[in-house]
Design an enzyme around this catalytic site. Sequence first.
Site, PDB file in Angstrom:
ATOM      1  N   LYS A  56      34.434  45.743  29.013  1.00  0.00           N
ATOM      2  CA  LYS A  56      34.330  45.334  30.424  1.00  0.00           C
ATOM      3  C   LYS A  56      34.913  46.423  31.316  1.00  0.00           C
ATOM      4  CE  LYS A  56      36.279  42.037  33.806  1.00  0.00           C
ATOM      5  NZ  LYS A  56      36.980  40.745  34.039  1.00  0.00           N
TER       6      LYS A  56
ATOM      7  N   ASP B 274      38.721  44.293  40.728  1.00  0.00           N
ATOM      8  CA  ASP B 274      38.268  42.902  40.812  1.00  0.00           C
ATOM      9  C   ASP B 274      38.986  42.173  41.944  1.00  0.00           C
ATOM     10  OD1 ASP B 274      37.274  40.379  40.407  1.00  0.00           O
ATOM     11  OD2 ASP B 274      38.339  40.019  38.509  1.00  0.00           O
TER      12      ASP B 274
ATOM     13  N   LYS C  12      40.264  36.515  45.418  1.00  0.00           N
ATOM     14  CA  LYS C  12      41.553  36.248  44.779  1.00  0.00           C
ATOM     15  C   LYS C  12      42.648  36.194  45.845  1.00  0.00           C
ATOM     16  CE  LYS C  12      40.832  38.563  40.296  1.00  0.00           C
ATOM     17  NZ  LYS C  12      40.992  37.378  39.447  1.00  0.00           N
TER      18      LYS C  12
ATOM     19  N   ASP D  80      41.292  46.017  35.503  1.00  0.00           N
ATOM     20  CA  ASP D  80      40.191  45.179  35.022  1.00  0.00           C
ATOM     21  C   ASP D  80      39.075  45.993  34.360  1.00  0.00           C
ATOM     22  OD1 ASP D  80      39.546  42.523  34.638  1.00  0.00           O
ATOM     23  OD2 ASP D  80      38.286  42.399  36.419  1.00  0.00           O
TER      24      ASP D  80
ATOM     25  N   ASP E 125      34.370  35.194  40.920  1.00  0.00           N
ATOM     26  CA  ASP E 125      35.500  35.824  40.234  1.00  0.00           C
ATOM     27  C   ASP E 125      35.331  35.766  38.711  1.00  0.00           C
ATOM     28  OD1 ASP E 125      37.871  37.166  40.008  1.00  0.00           O
ATOM     29  OD2 ASP E 125      39.150  35.421  40.469  1.00  0.00           O
TER      30      ASP E 125
ATOM     31  N   GLU F 281      33.298  37.345  36.974  1.00  0.00           N
ATOM     32  CA  GLU F 281      32.317  38.433  37.025  1.00  0.00           C
ATOM     33  C   GLU F 281      32.230  39.207  35.711  1.00  0.00           C
ATOM     34  OE1 GLU F 281      35.377  38.801  37.839  1.00  0.00           O
ATOM     35  OE2 GLU F 281      35.836  40.684  36.824  1.00  0.00           O
TER      36      GLU F 281
ATOM     37  N   ARG G 184      32.075  38.224  32.614  1.00  0.00           N
ATOM     38  CA  ARG G 184      31.042  37.693  31.718  1.00  0.00           C
ATOM     39  C   ARG G 184      29.634  38.019  32.216  1.00  0.00           C
ATOM     40  NH1 ARG G 184      33.608  31.858  32.468  1.00  0.00           N
ATOM     41  NH2 ARG G 184      35.425  33.199  32.803  1.00  0.00           N
TER      42      ARG G 184
HETATM   43  N1  BES Z   1      39.806  39.924  35.678  1.00  0.00           N
HETATM   44  C1  BES Z   1      40.025  38.534  35.708  1.00  0.00           C
HETATM   45  C2  BES Z   1      40.901  38.041  34.566  1.00  0.00           C
HETATM   46  C3  BES Z   1      42.329  38.519  34.548  1.00  0.00           C
HETATM   47  C4  BES Z   1      43.341  37.713  35.000  1.00  0.00           C
HETATM   48  C5  BES Z   1      42.658  39.748  34.019  1.00  0.00           C
HETATM   49  C6  BES Z   1      44.652  38.123  34.946  1.00  0.00           C
HETATM   50  C7  BES Z   1      43.974  40.171  33.963  1.00  0.00           C
HETATM   51  C8  BES Z   1      44.974  39.352  34.419  1.00  0.00           C
HETATM   52  C9  BES Z   1      38.687  37.783  35.609  1.00  0.00           C
HETATM   53  O1  BES Z   1      37.607  38.437  36.168  1.00  0.00           O
HETATM   54  C10 BES Z   1      38.849  36.511  36.375  1.00  0.00           C
HETATM   55  O2  BES Z   1      39.037  36.575  37.543  1.00  0.00           O
HETATM   56  N2  BES Z   1      38.777  35.391  35.659  1.00  0.00           N
HETATM   57  C11 BES Z   1      38.921  34.121  36.277  1.00  0.00           C
HETATM   58  C12 BES Z   1      37.848  33.213  35.706  1.00  0.00           C
HETATM   59  C13 BES Z   1      37.713  31.937  36.418  1.00  0.00           C
HETATM   60  C14 BES Z   1      37.145  32.164  37.811  1.00  0.00           C
HETATM   61  C15 BES Z   1      36.801  31.020  35.618  1.00  0.00           C
HETATM   62  C16 BES Z   1      40.313  33.598  35.945  1.00  0.00           C
HETATM   63  O3  BES Z   1      40.789  33.840  34.849  1.00  0.00           O
HETATM   64  O4  BES Z   1      40.913  32.980  36.812  1.00  0.00           O
HETATM   65 ZN    ZN Z   2      37.709  40.464  36.204  1.00  0.00          ZN
HETATM   66 MN    MN Z   3      37.410  38.077  38.224  1.00  0.00          MN
END
Ligand code: BES
Ligand code: ZN
Ligand code: MN
Length: 474
Positions: free
Chosen positions: A240, A245, A252, A263, A322, A324, A326
């Site tokens: 990824k 992000d 966020k 990220d 968010d 993104e 996947r």
């Molecule tokens: N890049 C984030 C995940 C992340 C969180 C990486 C903390 C490093 C530290 C990912 O893109 C994300 O935002 N995931 C969301 C998914 C949710 C919207 C289903 C999350 O984990 O909140």
């Molecule tokens: Zn992310």
């Molecule tokens: Mn995200």
Amino acid sequence: MVLVGCLERESPETEGLPGPVAAAVRRAAARAGWRGKSGQASVLQLGGKNATTVVLRGLGKRADLDRRGLRTWLTSAMERAADDGFKKPLVRLPHLDATSGTSGALFVFRELALSGYRFDGFLAKPRGNRLRDVRVVAPPGQWAAYREGWRRARKVAAAVGLCRDLANTPPNVATPQWMAEQAGVLAEERGMEIEVLGVEELEERGMGGILAVGRGSANPPRMVRLEWGSGEESVSLVGKGVTFDTGGISLKPGANMDEMKFDKSGACTVLGIARGASELDLPFRFRVYLPLAENMPDGLAYRPSDIVRCYNGKTVEVLNTDAEGRMILADALAWAATEKPDHLLDFATLTGACVVALGQHGAGLFSTDDDLAAELLSAAAEADEYLWRLPLWPNFGEEMRGLHGDLQNIGVRWGGASSAAAFLSNFVGGARRWAHLDIAGPAYVGRGNKSAFGSTGFGVGLALGWLMARAERS
Ligand code: BES
Ligand code: ZN
Ligand code: MN
């Protein structure tokens, strides 16, 4: 400077040290009060024409010392040596499980090499003292193992270093295009084949996931594919690469958003593995895929309720922009899977839920193949990287089924690391076996820990260890 690691209540091993140094170490260890407890240290000055400083540092009890303990000890001992202005320490460790054989030697040399890592290219001038070189005295009978361990460790450490350098690079520099250029530099150096897809090519191929995520950014998305090597088995790696992000329209919160420059860690890990695997000349047919995009809120950005079509034809209803990672992995995994690899591994800072489950110390492992999972868990233990298998129950797959699209990109609130993995499983058909590593926790250390802040390079050591073990088996 000579650094001697001493086990608690055991006499220090001094074979291989110059005579006067060995004698001084034995005298110091015989002194009342010396125990070799962890944290205990004793400093001696040897005069004469070969003046040296000899430092004894306690390692604690043999039975309590595992790889993690040894790693912490090496890191702090090297930090201390650098602070004290020494340039070329000579290290003598006792014979332990963790320091013996090729794998023990590789581990020790890798840690020593990485203890000198700094990310200082953006500073007007580097801060603090640095070691120039660290040498190790091979324990008796370990000479050949130490030579081979050192040869491999240099390459592994360089691979981890590449991952860290890329991941630490700030997002105003490290755009998708810049990441693709870095892949180009590696490809050129190592004679790899490279293909870089821009927006037009992504549109032609129907890679709607990465296009959707990248749409809101002035820095357009890229998809990189590298290929090299030969062998009976093929290994495909996907990482990824979200260069920043923000969450997009599902923005966020502001606190710690700066951490989202990490990220892109999965892509950096995979490039590190690529460099290491190529330098170690591992006998596989390798393919690497890097989906690179920046997730920004904008007038052109993708939105919740958009339905996009991915490379394998499946449609996804976007319920949260968010989620993104996947979306971009869907296209990359589907592309990788059409080439029918024996082993397909992806690395991604995919979910906060994985960090909630495991803390920042280890990564989540998801696989439908028990043998592959077992191999990776054992490689992780060997590399001293924490990895823990999490479930892919069918319920998680059901959660990700869409209403107006084949899939939706988020599930319910609970078990978010598993539902994300279940989403990915829709795009790996064609690969003989697949594993997903959610590295959101261990990929980097946040600003809370000033001395450790930055990318860790997590996953590079683990993956190279797994590949070396597989190469030796076949
Ligand atoms: N890049 C984030 C995940 C992340 C969180 C990486 C903390 C490093 C530290 C990912 O893109 C994300 O935002 N995931 C969301 C998914 C949710 C919207 C289903 C999350 O984990 O909140
Ligand atoms: Zn992310
Ligand atoms: Mn995200």
